[in-house]
Design a protein around this motif. Structure first.
Motif, PDB file in Angstrom:
ATOM      1  N   MET A   1     -18.678 -59.926  69.324  1.00 33.95           N
ATOM      2  CA  MET A   1     -18.093 -59.246  70.644  1.00 33.95           C
ATOM      3  C   MET A   1     -17.028 -60.049  70.844  1.00 33.95           C
ATOM      4  N   ILE A   2     -15.738 -59.314  71.056  1.00 33.75           N
ATOM      5  CA  ILE A   2     -14.508 -59.784  71.152  1.00 33.75           C
ATOM      6  C   ILE A   2     -13.992 -59.196  72.542  1.00 33.75           C
ATOM      7  N   ILE A   3     -13.366 -60.180  73.413  1.00 33.49           N
ATOM      8  CA  ILE A   3     -13.090 -59.649  74.836  1.00 33.49           C
ATOM      9  C   ILE A   3     -11.825 -60.193  75.077  1.00 33.49           C
ATOM     10  N   LYS A   4     -10.715 -59.318  75.512  1.00 34.11           N
ATOM     11  CA  LYS A   4      -9.463 -59.741  75.709  1.00 34.11           C
ATOM     12  C   LYS A   4      -9.401 -60.597  77.303  1.00 34.11           C
ATOM     13  N   VAL A   5      -8.687 -61.596  77.260  1.00 34.44           N
ATOM     14  CA  VAL A   5      -8.633 -62.546  78.357  1.00 34.44           C
ATOM     15  C   VAL A   5      -7.317 -63.106  78.650  1.00 34.44           C
ATOM     16  N   LYS A   6      -7.058 -63.229  79.872  1.00 34.18           N
ATOM     17  CA  LYS A   6      -5.772 -63.672  80.574  1.00 34.18           C
ATOM     18  C   LYS A   6      -5.850 -64.808  81.354  1.00 34.18           C
ATOM     19  N   TYR A   7      -5.295 -66.030  81.170  1.00 35.42           N
ATOM     20  CA  TYR A   7      -5.347 -67.132  81.942  1.00 35.42           C
ATOM     21  C   TYR A   7      -3.892 -67.549  82.159  1.00 35.42           C
ATOM     22  N   PHE A   8      -3.553 -67.484  83.598  1.00 34.65           N
ATOM     23  CA  PHE A   8      -2.192 -67.476  83.935  1.00 34.65           C
ATOM     24  C   PHE A   8      -1.421 -66.360  83.129  1.00 34.65           C
ATOM     25  N   ASN A   9      -0.509 -66.934  82.528  1.00 39.73           N
ATOM     26  CA  ASN A   9       0.489 -66.265  81.517  1.00 39.73           C
ATOM     27  C   ASN A   9       0.373 -66.286  79.931  1.00 39.73           C
ATOM     28  N   LEU A  10      -1.159 -66.777  79.761  1.00 40.38           N
ATOM     29  CA  LEU A  10      -1.479 -66.601  78.436  1.00 40.38           C
ATOM     30  C   LEU A  10      -2.550 -65.696  78.270  1.00 40.38           C
ATOM     31  N   LYS A  11      -2.607 -64.870  77.061  1.00 40.25           N
ATOM     32  CA  LYS A  11      -3.588 -63.896  76.876  1.00 40.25           C
ATOM     33  C   LYS A  11      -4.146 -64.312  75.222  1.00 40.25           C
ATOM     34  N   LEU A  40     -14.519 -72.096  87.353  1.00 42.55           N
ATOM     35  CA  LEU A  40     -13.931 -70.858  86.942  1.00 42.55           C
ATOM     36  C   LEU A  40     -14.593 -69.640  87.384  1.00 42.55           C
ATOM     37  N   THR A  41     -13.641 -68.732  88.030  1.00 48.66           N
ATOM     38  CA  THR A  41     -14.308 -67.251  88.355  1.00 48.66           C
ATOM     39  C   THR A  41     -13.299 -66.364  87.416  1.00 48.66           C
ATOM     40  N   VAL A  42     -14.281 -65.244  87.343  1.00 46.47           N
ATOM     41  CA  VAL A  42     -13.610 -64.076  86.420  1.00 46.47           C
ATOM     42  C   VAL A  42     -13.442 -62.751  87.447  1.00 46.47           C
ATOM     43  N   THR A  43     -12.433 -62.340  87.024  1.00 46.59           N
ATOM     44  CA  THR A  43     -11.937 -60.813  87.540  1.00 46.59           C
ATOM     45  C   THR A  43     -11.793 -59.784  86.651  1.00 46.59           C
ATOM     46  N   ASP A  44     -11.595 -58.527  87.322  1.00 46.28           N
ATOM     47  CA  ASP A  44     -11.053 -57.770  86.172  1.00 46.28           C
ATOM     48  C   ASP A  44      -9.647 -57.545  86.489  1.00 46.28           C
ATOM     49  N   VAL A  66      -9.711 -61.659  83.876  1.00 47.71           N
ATOM     50  CA  VAL A  66      -8.854 -62.596  84.120  1.00 47.71           C
ATOM     51  C   VAL A  66      -9.509 -63.933  84.612  1.00 47.71           C
ATOM     52  N   ILE A  67      -9.166 -65.071  84.284  1.00 44.18           N
ATOM     53  CA  ILE A  67      -9.732 -66.128  84.683  1.00 44.18           C
ATOM     54  C   ILE A  67      -8.986 -66.950  85.568  1.00 44.18           C
ATOM     55  N   HIS A  68      -9.772 -67.320  86.751  1.00 43.45           N
ATOM     56  CA  HIS A  68      -9.000 -68.268  87.739  1.00 43.45           C
ATOM     57  C   HIS A  68      -9.657 -69.517  87.908  1.00 43.45           C
ATOM     58  N   ASP A  69      -9.084 -70.688  88.137  1.00 44.37           N
ATOM     59  CA  ASP A  69      -9.707 -71.924  88.274  1.00 44.37           C
ATOM     60  C   ASP A  69      -9.443 -72.383  89.633  1.00 44.37           C
ATOM     61  N   SER A  70     -10.374 -73.507  89.986  1.00 43.60           N
ATOM     62  CA  SER A  70     -10.607 -73.648  91.418  1.00 43.60           C
ATOM     63  C   SER A  70      -9.244 -74.475  91.897  1.00 43.60           C
ATOM     64  N   GLU A  71      -8.324 -74.830  91.250  1.00 38.92           N
ATOM     65  CA  GLU A  71      -7.158 -75.699  91.696  1.00 38.92           C
ATOM     66  C   GLU A  71      -5.907 -74.594  91.555  1.00 38.92           C
ATOM     67  N   GLY A  72      -5.928 -73.725  90.739  1.00 36.50           N
ATOM     68  CA  GLY A  72      -4.763 -72.665  90.659  1.00 36.50           C
ATOM     69  C   GLY A  72      -3.837 -73.441  89.983  1.00 36.50           C
ATOM     70  N   GLU A  73      -4.221 -74.285  88.953  1.00 33.63           N
ATOM     71  CA  GLU A  73      -3.115 -74.824  87.987  1.00 33.63           C
ATOM     72  C   GLU A  73      -3.003 -74.097  86.605  1.00 33.63           C
ATOM     73  N   SER A  74      -1.868 -74.467  85.954  1.00 29.24           N
ATOM     74  CA  SER A  74      -1.684 -73.750  84.759  1.00 29.24           C
ATOM     75  C   SER A  74      -2.507 -74.629  83.733  1.00 29.24           C
TER      76      SER A  74
END
Length: 476
Positions: A1-11, A40-44, A66-74
């Motif tokens: 299964m392949i999922i498109k993921v975004k972490y900051f400005n990286l996809k 890490l938390t995950v949102t659409d 979309v991936i978000h981390d606890s510190e909001g860092e790149s």
């Protein structure tokens, strides 16, 4: 299964074998090199948080998570000080970077630092001879070839091992990096304390205590029933770990648990109890994807006779016999030795007085032992302090048994394949809380943090190791 993921400005695309949120987050950490200490938390793409119960159904739809981390860092790949990683930020953003007020707040101080460094590098390259050519090459191909790197020697000081770009970037990072805690605080003191000697919390159930442990140890000593031995070893795991992490009792573990010396698989069981079955399987599962990349990386190095023979063996090609000690290992072992070779090389002009060569470091990792010779004689004459593989057979390509030599004793490896034996050698360090051999530290640390994803972010890593990981993880 392949999922498109975004972490900051990286996809990127992330592949998982089943729709499980926990497995997905684990693979996301690997793909984006996110340390384990970040939550890490995950949102659409609309900002709605995704929980474990809705994840399986949501991933069947065409959405970008979309991936978000606890510190909001790149991500680490964007804040890396290496030239390649920094230039990767320049691919399609034009000559100027404009950020809105809200976006600046979101990205945080580290992203702004990265933008400043990015602009600095770009401006320097545009001002220096050949710099524009390097930028154009990256925009056209997405990477920089080795010949272009060599053309940039005027940025590099061969005597000090540093250059203009490296110096300026380090200066910027030192001045702008945010330090939330004093280096003398208890928490800061253990930031880089990851690795095989770390005492780990473990929630194993059905553990025996006191007299029950003594009875189990006695039973294991007098029985040959494999299932009973494995069961009692599992039930005394906490007791054994307490002995191992106590300097006064650590040397007695092999004598107190002698079945470790004649029962294959007990080291693997203890490692699984420490980290879980999923982590324990990572090297054997991921090696096929890393192996060709390591061979490709080694092929780009300046060739030596040793390196050429290792490359031939790694590719499965016929290697001519010679008096040299090193040729002849199978493909997997040869590739592991290539990894050691890559991480052992030092830049021109940089001298480390006590550092041994890659050729000598190989003898600290694996030793070939003719099966017709006595193993006891080898152990009696051996002075090595850290564990290593002893491969017994008629030739290096015909190994009948692998052993882990430790404290002048032999622990039999469960598998006869070289990769499985190395996997067990690596795990011995964690099971017995042993430091890595200094000459093999970079190699073991690469395996630990990059492939097993153990103590990522809390283990000290060399710049060369980080650069190699960035190359391999971005080569998708």
């Amino acid at each position: 299964m392949i999922i498109k993921v975004k972490y900051f400005n990286l996809k990127k695309y992330v592949k998982i074998s089943k729709p499980c949120l926990e497995m997905f987050i684990t693979e996301v950490r690997v793909k984006f090199s996110i340390p384990e200490d970040k939550t890490l938390t995950v949102t659409d793409d609309g900002g709605t948080e995704v929980d474990a119960d809705v994840f399986p159904e949501l991933v069947t739809k065409d959405v970008c998570l979309v991936i978000h981390d606890s510190e909001g860092e790149s991500p680490a790949s964007e804040s890396s000080g290496s030239l390649t990683d920094t230039l990767s930020l320049l691919s399609s953003q034009g000559s100027e970077v404009e950020l809105s007020q809200s976006k600046r707040a979101c990205l945080g101080a580290e992203m702004l630092q990265c933008v400043t460094a990015k602009d600095l590098v770009k401006n320097v390259l545009l001002e220096k001879p050949g710099g524009a050519t390097v930028l154009k090459e990256y925009e056209d191909t997405g990477k920089i070839c080795d010949s272009s790197r060599r053309q940039m020697e005027h940025f590099y000081d061969a005597q000090s091992g540093s250059g203009f770009l490296a110096w300026r970037l380090k200066t910027i990072q030192r001045k702008t990096k945010y330090h939330p805690e004093s280096s003398s605080s208890p928490k800061a003191a253990v930031v880089m304390g990851g690795g095989p000697t770390l005492v780990r919390d473990n929630s194993q159930e059905d553990q025996l205590q006191d007299e029950q442990c003594k009875e189990a140890i006695s039973l294991m000593t007098h029985t040959n029933e494999r299932d009973t031995i494995f069961q009692k070893m599992q039930e005394t795991f906490h007791f054994r770990q307490g002995l191992i992490h106590n300097p006064e009792t650590s040397a007695s573990v092999l004598s107190m648990f002698p079945r470790l010396l004649d029962t294959k698989g007990l080291v693997l069981q203890d490692f699984s109890l420490l980290f879980g079955a999923e982590t324990a399987a990572r090297l054997l599962e991921r090696w096929p994807s890393y192996k060709p990349k390591l061979i490709k990386e080694a092929a780009a190095l300046v060739q030596t006779p040793l390196l050429q023979r290792l490359l031939q063996s790694a590719r499965g090609e016929q290697v001519e016999s010679s008096a040299d000690y090193h040729p002849g290992w199978d493909s997997d072992m040869s590739t592991l030795l290539l990894l050691l070779h890559i991480l052992s090389l030092q830049p021109a002009g940089r001298k480390r007085g006590h550092k041994i060569s890659a050729r000598d470091a190989i003898d600290h990792l694996v030793v070939f032992h003719k099966s017709c010779r006595s193993l006891d004689e080898h152990l009696d004459s051996d002075e090595r302090q850290q564990p290593y593989l002893l491969a017994s057979g008629t030739t290096k390509r015909a190994i009948s048994a692998f052993y882990i030599a430790m404290d002048k004793k032999l622990i039999p490896c469960q598998g006869n394949a070289s990769l499985a034996a190395f996997d067990e050698l690596f795990k011995v360090h964690f099971v017995f809380s042993l430091n890595y051999d200094e000459s093999l530290r970079s190699m073991y640390t690469f395996i630990q943090t990059t492939i097993y994803n153990i103590d990522v972010g809390s283990t000290k890593e060399s710049p060369k190791l980080k650069e190699l990981r960035a190359k391999l993880l971005h080569d998708v």
